[in-house]
Design an enzyme around this catalytic site. Structure first.
Site, mmCIF file in Angstrom:
data_model
loop_
_atom_site.group_PDB
_atom_site.id
_atom_site.type_symbol
_atom_site.label_atom_id
_atom_site.label_comp_id
_atom_site.label_asym_id
_atom_site.label_seq_id
_atom_site.Cartn_x
_atom_site.Cartn_y
_atom_site.Cartn_z
ATOM 1 N N ASP A 6 0.812 -1.213 0.000
ATOM 2 C CA ASP A 6 0.000 0.000 0.000
ATOM 3 C C ASP A 6 0.851 1.272 0.000
ATOM 4 O O ASP A 6 0.455 2.309 0.518
ATOM 5 C CB ASP A 6 -0.952 0.004 1.201
ATOM 6 N N HIS A 14 25.034 3.389 -17.263
ATOM 7 C CA HIS A 14 23.876 3.667 -16.427
ATOM 8 C C HIS A 14 24.002 2.974 -15.071
ATOM 9 O O HIS A 14 23.057 2.365 -14.570
ATOM 10 C CB HIS A 14 22.585 3.253 -17.139
ATOM 11 N N ASP A 64 26.874 11.630 -12.446
ATOM 12 C CA ASP A 64 25.897 12.115 -13.415
ATOM 13 C C ASP A 64 24.604 12.301 -12.638
ATOM 14 O O ASP A 64 23.932 11.330 -12.289
ATOM 15 C CB ASP A 64 25.737 11.090 -14.545
ATOM 16 N N ASP A 119 20.772 18.036 -16.081
ATOM 17 C CA ASP A 119 21.468 16.779 -16.393
ATOM 18 C C ASP A 119 22.956 17.105 -16.516
ATOM 19 O O ASP A 119 23.426 17.506 -17.576
ATOM 20 C CB ASP A 119 20.907 16.201 -17.690
ATOM 21 N N HIS A 165 28.638 6.523 -26.546
ATOM 22 C CA HIS A 165 27.253 7.028 -26.548
ATOM 23 C C HIS A 165 27.193 8.297 -27.405
ATOM 24 O O HIS A 165 28.197 8.736 -27.967
ATOM 25 C CB HIS A 165 26.774 7.317 -25.115
ATOM 26 N N HIS A 208 21.623 15.348 -26.136
ATOM 27 C CA HIS A 208 20.193 15.119 -26.366
ATOM 28 C C HIS A 208 19.423 16.344 -25.914
ATOM 29 O O HIS A 208 19.922 17.174 -25.149
ATOM 30 C CB HIS A 208 19.723 13.873 -25.608
ATOM 31 N N HIS A 268 15.721 13.181 -21.214
ATOM 32 C CA HIS A 268 15.854 12.989 -22.665
ATOM 33 C C HIS A 268 14.550 13.527 -23.252
ATOM 34 O O HIS A 268 13.572 12.806 -23.413
ATOM 35 C CB HIS A 268 16.068 11.512 -23.003
ATOM 36 N N GLU A 311 27.888 16.131 -23.876
ATOM 37 C CA GLU A 311 28.472 15.218 -22.899
ATOM 38 C C GLU A 311 29.421 14.190 -23.522
ATOM 39 O O GLU A 311 29.139 12.987 -23.490
ATOM 40 C CB GLU A 311 27.362 14.490 -22.137
ATOM 41 N N TYR A 342 35.788 5.919 -22.099
ATOM 42 C CA TYR A 342 35.618 4.831 -21.142
ATOM 43 C C TYR A 342 36.560 3.691 -21.527
ATOM 44 O O TYR A 342 36.415 3.095 -22.592
ATOM 45 C CB TYR A 342 34.162 4.347 -21.153
ATOM 46 N N ARG A 367 33.387 11.403 -18.088
ATOM 47 C CA ARG A 367 32.351 12.104 -18.848
ATOM 48 C C ARG A 367 32.193 13.495 -18.258
ATOM 49 O O ARG A 367 32.257 13.662 -17.030
ATOM 50 C CB ARG A 367 31.016 11.349 -18.800
ATOM 51 N N GLU A 414 29.540 16.824 -18.704
ATOM 52 C CA GLU A 414 28.251 17.157 -19.321
ATOM 53 C C GLU A 414 27.714 18.475 -18.803
ATOM 54 O O GLU A 414 27.591 18.685 -17.595
ATOM 55 C CB GLU A 414 27.241 16.037 -19.019
#
Length: 467
Positions: free
Chosen positions: A41, A249, A266, A277, A356, A360, A367, A393, A397, A421, A423
């Site tokens: 619940d 991710h 990130d 972002d 990647h 975006h 996104h 970004e 890697y 990275r 960004e």
């Protein structure tokens, strides 16, 4: 649940612009989100359907918006109708206050409001004698079925003289295009949430030490978001130490932070529905190693190259082209890529490590919606226009297990386990661009100075306690 920082006129203006693009004698339907059960619940924190929110500013579940465009006495009339939950004292004691239909019209500028319980009775009546029916098809199968059921109810009355919409239109493209160009008031919110998120990244740098856990740094981010009004993160925060940064991710955030490793974060807050972002990568101990510094500076220079090229008329395809060439040259110079440079550039060899996209659209969704006009080569050819917001970004890697099977010589071990990275959130302006990410330290000098200063301060406090 009311949380908008935008004036009612912003939402009524959006509905007016949508009406302009509706065919005559048509109805458009937009559903609010439903609450989602987490376990037994308890529910997940409520997140409103972004298209519904964009047109209404209304932040309660189970609601429905109808936009009706029809001729009455030779005059074109546009009407907005909201269905929402009724006021209910007992439910409000348990679950929180509701706006209610009567208050909704006045506060949100609708022409009429009704209770949710009347949806199945009244919606088919609104559909009668309309030629076309608009909704965002495929976004929610359950809602699609409801729409088709309402239309079927109208068709069933054809012998009584009723006429159902004969044309069903997916209106996603209309609202996507509207959302792609941000208004001045939207941009004010996006600047605010970027500042809040930048402060959170700065706090994370200040609090990071070897021996802490990734989730402890995540907690610092969430604290900083919330204390400035961004109650929720815009997405699951990535706090990735060492080789975890090479999982794009990664959201487990449960490993210990180690000396001489990098930490990739990130993370962005959400304010009044709008997302930031931002990604920053920095050394856990506050000091880059020579190898970390080389990779980091290459990514930073690539990002700056791409950002400075942004202007109306340019494309993500063009930014990708110049960024990939730059990264390929840099990796070749470092000896990570070997072979003929011209051939490597032509083959976009950097994509082995830059795996990647470059960026975006950004807005109500991380996104965000909007056509990229992708061709068969997967190039994003949409020309930039003032008011578009996007991320830039680049990243590199190099996993611990990477041996680069494509070449005879394996990648030197000194590079392995490095993931970087960087960004920022960028607005296209009339003359070029505006970087909305203004206060998250980014240069090597800025990062090392901030972390050294804070390490020294903590050392002083520790020293005082030891006496």
């Amino acid at each position: 649940m009311k949380h908008t920082l935008l004036a009612v006129s912003e939402f009524t203006g959006r509905r007016a612009r949508f009406f302009e693009q509706m065919p005559d004698n048509s109805v458009a339907l937009f559903a609010a989100a439903e609450e989602v059960t987490r376990s037994n619940d308890t529910e997940y924190p409520f997140c409103q359907n972004k298209n519904f929110y964009y047109l209404t500013g209304f932040n309660e579940p189970d609601a429905l918006l109808l936009l009706i465009k029809q001729k009455e006495a030779d005059e074109l009339v546009c009407q907005s109708v909201l269905f929402c939950r009724e006021k209910n004292p007992m439910q409000e004691i348990w679950h929180g206050r509701r706006i209610g239909p009567e208050q909704a019209s006045g506060e949100y500028g609708f022409d009429a409001s009704f209770a949710c319980e009347e949806i199945d009775e009244l919606v088919p009546k609104y559909l009668e004698d309309k030629a076309q029916l608009l909704f965002c098809q495929g976004a929610d199968e359950k809602f699609d079925r409801r729409v088709l059921n309402w239309n079927s109810q109208v068709k069933a009355k054809v012998r009584q003289g009723g006429k159902a919409p004969g044309v069903l239109i997916d209106c996603s493209a209309i609202i996507d295009e509207m959302r792609l160009i941000k208004s001045p008031d939207e941009l004010d919110i996006m600047r605010k949430v970027n500042r809040i998120s930048g402060q959170a990244h700065q706090r994370a740098m200040e609090k990071t030490r070897p021996g802490k856990f990734e989730y402890q740094i995540e907690a610092e981010l969430l604290h900083e978001f919330a204390r400035h009004g961004a109650r929720h993160p815009a997405y699951g925060s990535i706090v990735a130490g060492g080789d975890n940064a090479n999982i794009l991710h990664y959201t487990d955030n449960n490993d210990i932070l180690k000396n001489n490793e990098l930490l990739l974060i990130d993370a962005g807050g959400e304010l009044a529905g709008y997302a930031a972002d931002i990604t920053r990568t920095f050394p856990v101990n506050g000091k880059f190693t020579p190898e970390q510094k080389a990779i980091y500076q290459l990514v930073l220079d690539a990002q700056e190259l791409a950002i400075k090229a942004i202007a109306p008329g340019k494309t993500l395809a063009y930014l990708n082209e110049i960024t990939c060439e730059f990264l390929t040259r840099g990796l070749h110079q470092l000896g990570i890529l070997t072979g003929d440079l011209t051939e490597l550039i032509a083959a976009r060899a950097c994509k082995k490590y830059f795996i990647h996209g470059l960026g975006h659209w950004l807005g109500l969704d991380v996104h965000d919606v909007g056509d990229y006009q992708v061709d068969k080569k997967r190039q994003q050819l949409r020309a930039f226009e003032p008011g578009m917001a996007m991320t830039i970004e680049p990243g590199l890697y190099i996993p611990l297990h990477d041996v680069n099977e494509d070449i005879a010589t394996p990648v030197d071990e000194k590079w392995r386990g490095i993931g970087v990275r960087i960004e920022d959130n960028i607005l296209v302006t009339e003359t070029g661009y505006e970087n909305l990410t203004v206060n998250a330290p980014k240069t090597i000098a800025e990062i090392e100075a901030l972390m050294a200063e804070n390490t020294g301060a903590e050392a002083d406090v520790t020293g005082q306690h030891s006496h």
